[in-house]
Design a protein around this motif. Structure first.
Motif, PDB file in Angstrom:
ATOM      1  N   ILE A  31      66.664 -17.726 -77.453  1.00 13.62           N
ATOM      2  CA  ILE A  31      67.548 -16.665 -76.997  1.00 13.62           C
ATOM      3  C   ILE A  31      68.326 -16.193 -78.213  1.00 13.62           C
ATOM      4  CG2 ILE A  31      69.532 -16.104 -75.548  1.00 13.62           C
ATOM      5  CD1 ILE A  31      68.452 -18.156 -73.530  1.00 13.62           C
ATOM      6  N   VAL A  37      73.333 -12.784 -76.324  1.00 11.78           N
ATOM      7  CA  VAL A  37      73.856 -12.820 -74.965  1.00 11.78           C
ATOM      8  C   VAL A  37      74.963 -11.778 -74.896  1.00 11.78           C
ATOM      9  CG1 VAL A  37      75.109 -14.208 -73.266  1.00 11.78           C
ATOM     10  CG2 VAL A  37      73.329 -15.265 -74.661  1.00 11.78           C
ATOM     11  N   THR A  38      74.967 -10.966 -73.834  1.00 11.05           N
ATOM     12  CA  THR A  38      75.988  -9.938 -73.687  1.00 11.05           C
ATOM     13  C   THR A  38      77.239 -10.510 -73.051  1.00 11.05           C
ATOM     14  OG1 THR A  38      74.352  -8.179 -73.519  1.00 11.05           O
ATOM     15  CG2 THR A  38      76.531  -7.729 -72.590  1.00 11.05           C
ATOM     16  N   THR A  93      72.619 -18.282 -81.435  1.00 14.48           N
ATOM     17  CA  THR A  93      72.691 -17.118 -80.569  1.00 14.48           C
ATOM     18  C   THR A  93      73.924 -16.287 -80.893  1.00 14.48           C
ATOM     19  OG1 THR A  93      71.565 -18.370 -78.853  1.00 14.48           O
ATOM     20  CG2 THR A  93      72.761 -16.407 -78.149  1.00 14.48           C
ATOM     21  N   LEU A  95      76.590 -13.004 -79.866  1.00 15.84           N
ATOM     22  CA  LEU A  95      77.175 -12.349 -78.706  1.00 15.84           C
ATOM     23  C   LEU A  95      77.209 -10.850 -78.935  1.00 15.84           C
ATOM     24  CD1 LEU A  95      80.341 -14.525 -77.955  1.00 15.84           C
ATOM     25  CD2 LEU A  95      78.156 -14.539 -76.728  1.00 15.84           C
ATOM     26  N   THR A  98      81.002 -15.948 -65.378  1.00 15.15           N
ATOM     27  CA  THR A  98      80.234 -17.102 -64.904  1.00 15.15           C
ATOM     28  C   THR A  98      80.903 -17.745 -63.688  1.00 15.15           C
ATOM     29  OG1 THR A  98      81.312 -18.579 -66.478  1.00 15.15           O
ATOM     30  CG2 THR A  98      79.231 -17.563 -67.175  1.00 15.15           C
TER      31      THR A  98
END
Length: 128
Positions: free
Chosen positions: A4, A7-8, A51, A53, A71
């Motif tokens: 990955i 990640v947004t 990863t 952001l 989340t």
């Protein structure tokens, strides 16, 4: 190899998010480019690997409602470190809010903190 890459994270404001992630958390601003629609492509990373952001400004009420609770109140992001004490002290000095005292678990040293919007993160030094 698969991984990955990004990640947004939906944010209220690009510049305040950049300041928090670069100054308080010590991330690196990898990209900040204007887009034709008036938005920006903003990417921060904790280092040279791992990863990144994508800091995406909320565009409507539905997205604004998710800022800080992406989340459902659970820890959704895990920031690994090779020196827990150093990074914890630096983050506290920078005003990062920790929701608990550091604890030592079989899997490593950990403490939950929140970002400027309230998203929960683990600062974690994995056990060797």
């Amino acid at each position: 190899m698969r991984r990955i890459a990004l990640v947004t994270l939906v944010v209220d404001d690009y510049d305040e998010a950049i300041r928090f992630y670069t100054e308080a958390l010590g991330f690196r601003l990898a990209e900040d480019a204007p887009r034709p629609d008036g938005s920006r492509w903003v990417v921060v990373t904790p280092g040279d690997q791992g990863t990144g952001l994508v800091l995406a400004r909320a565009k409507d009420d539905g997205q604004r409602a998710r800022v800080g609770d992406q989340t459902g109140g659970r820890v959704g992001f895990f920031l690994h470190t090779d020196d827990f004490a150093r990074d914890h002290a630096r983050m506290v000095a920078a005003g990062v809010t920790f929701l608990e005292e550091p604890r030592h678990e079989p899997y490593g040293s950990v403490a939950v903190f929140q970002d400027l919007y309230g998203n929960r993160w683990d600062l974690l030094q994995p056990a060797v």
